[in-house]
Design an enzyme around this catalytic site. Structure first.
Site, short mmCIF file in Angstrom:
data_model
loop_
_atom_site.label_atom_id
_atom_site.label_comp_id
_atom_site.label_asym_id
_atom_site.label_seq_id
_atom_site.Cartn_x
_atom_site.Cartn_y
_atom_site.Cartn_z
CB CYS A 88 -0.97 0.00 1.18
SG CYS A 88 -0.45 0.95 2.60
CD GLU A 89 -0.55 5.37 -3.76
OE1 GLU A 89 0.11 4.93 -4.71
OE2 GLU A 89 -1.40 6.26 -3.84
CG HIS A 90 -2.26 5.56 1.57
ND1 HIS A 90 -3.44 4.91 1.27
CD2 HIS A 90 -2.14 6.58 0.69
CE1 HIS A 90 -4.03 5.53 0.26
NE2 HIS A 90 -3.26 6.54 -0.11
CG HIS A 91 -0.04 2.89 6.11
ND1 HIS A 91 -1.27 2.78 5.47
CD2 HIS A 91 -0.22 3.78 7.12
CE1 HIS A 91 -2.15 3.56 6.06
NE2 HIS A 91 -1.55 4.19 7.07
CD GLN A 129 -8.32 -4.40 -2.83
OE1 GLN A 129 -7.94 -4.36 -1.66
NE2 GLN A 129 -9.38 -5.09 -3.19
CG HIS A 157 -5.49 -3.46 2.50
ND1 HIS A 157 -4.94 -2.54 1.64
CD2 HIS A 157 -6.43 -4.12 1.79
CE1 HIS A 157 -5.53 -2.62 0.46
NE2 HIS A 157 -6.45 -3.58 0.53
CB CYS A 159 -1.87 -0.33 6.53
SG CYS A 159 -3.09 -0.25 5.22
#
Ligand SMILES: [Zn+2]
Length: 199
Positions: A88-91, A129, A157, A159
């Protein structure tokens, strides 16, 4: 620092740079980067992150176009339960699960192994996703110009599981459709086929 390549002189240089960053992270969280168990960790982590994001160096359209065959078959082709591992690109934490891909040929079919390859190329990047689902759909749709294309992804996920809301059992489902899959009947047939076992 621009692009990550695993081979050649430039690749080694980037691995060394990433090693330095990981060493700082290890120190930053209060660990002793010089203790025995962590000595080689920056190098291993640098190589791991390069592997986990190697999709940037690959061209998914090329992969599909290398295995297109003229064929009159025009029933639904489904490749289901494709294992999927992404970040995931956020975490920068993993999300993983299964992708199900279908298309209805319009004069061409593609070598079946190429569809999981395309899933992998897009998954091995920093992702969300939703975008991953659309990128796979768009790539197959543009290369094959089928009568319709469908992609469903079910994923868990880390995260959400290891931090934040700590929901261990929730699965996120995303889907995208083109052409004939916008018809309820076709879409339902696809959804039925991916949710049933052959036995
Ligand atoms: Zn996340």
């Amino acid at each position: 620092m621009t692009k990550i390549k695993q081979d050649g002189e430039a690749g080694l240089e980037i691995t060394r740079q990433l090693e330095g960053f990981y060493k700082e992270i290890i120190t930053g969280i209060g660990e002793d980067a010089s203790r025995e168990g962590l000595l080689k960790t920056p190098e291993r982590a640098a190589k791991a992150i390069q592997y986990l994001t190697h999709g940037y160096d690959l061209n998914p359209s090329k992969v599909i176009n290398s295995a297109l065959f003229a064929e009159e078959y025009s029933e639904m082709v489904i490749v289901k339960d494709i294992e999927l591992y992404s970040l995931c690109e956020h975490h920068i934490l993993p999300f993983f699960g299964k992708a199900h891909v279908a298309y209805i040929p319009n004069g061409h079919i593609v070598g079946l192994s190429k569809i999981p390859r395309v899933v992998d190329i897009f998954a091995r990047r920093l992702q969300v996703q939703e975008r991953l689902t659309h990128e796979i759909l768009k790539c197959i749709d543009e290369a094959l110009k089928p009568l319709g294309c469908a992609v469903v992804i079910e994923a868990k996920h880390m995260c959400m599981m290891m931090r934040g809301v700590q929901k261990q059992n929730s699965t996120t489902t995303t889907s995208a459709f083109t052409g004939q899959f916008n018809h309820v009947e076709t879409r339902n047939e696809f959804l039925h086929l991916i949710s049933s076992d052959l036995s």
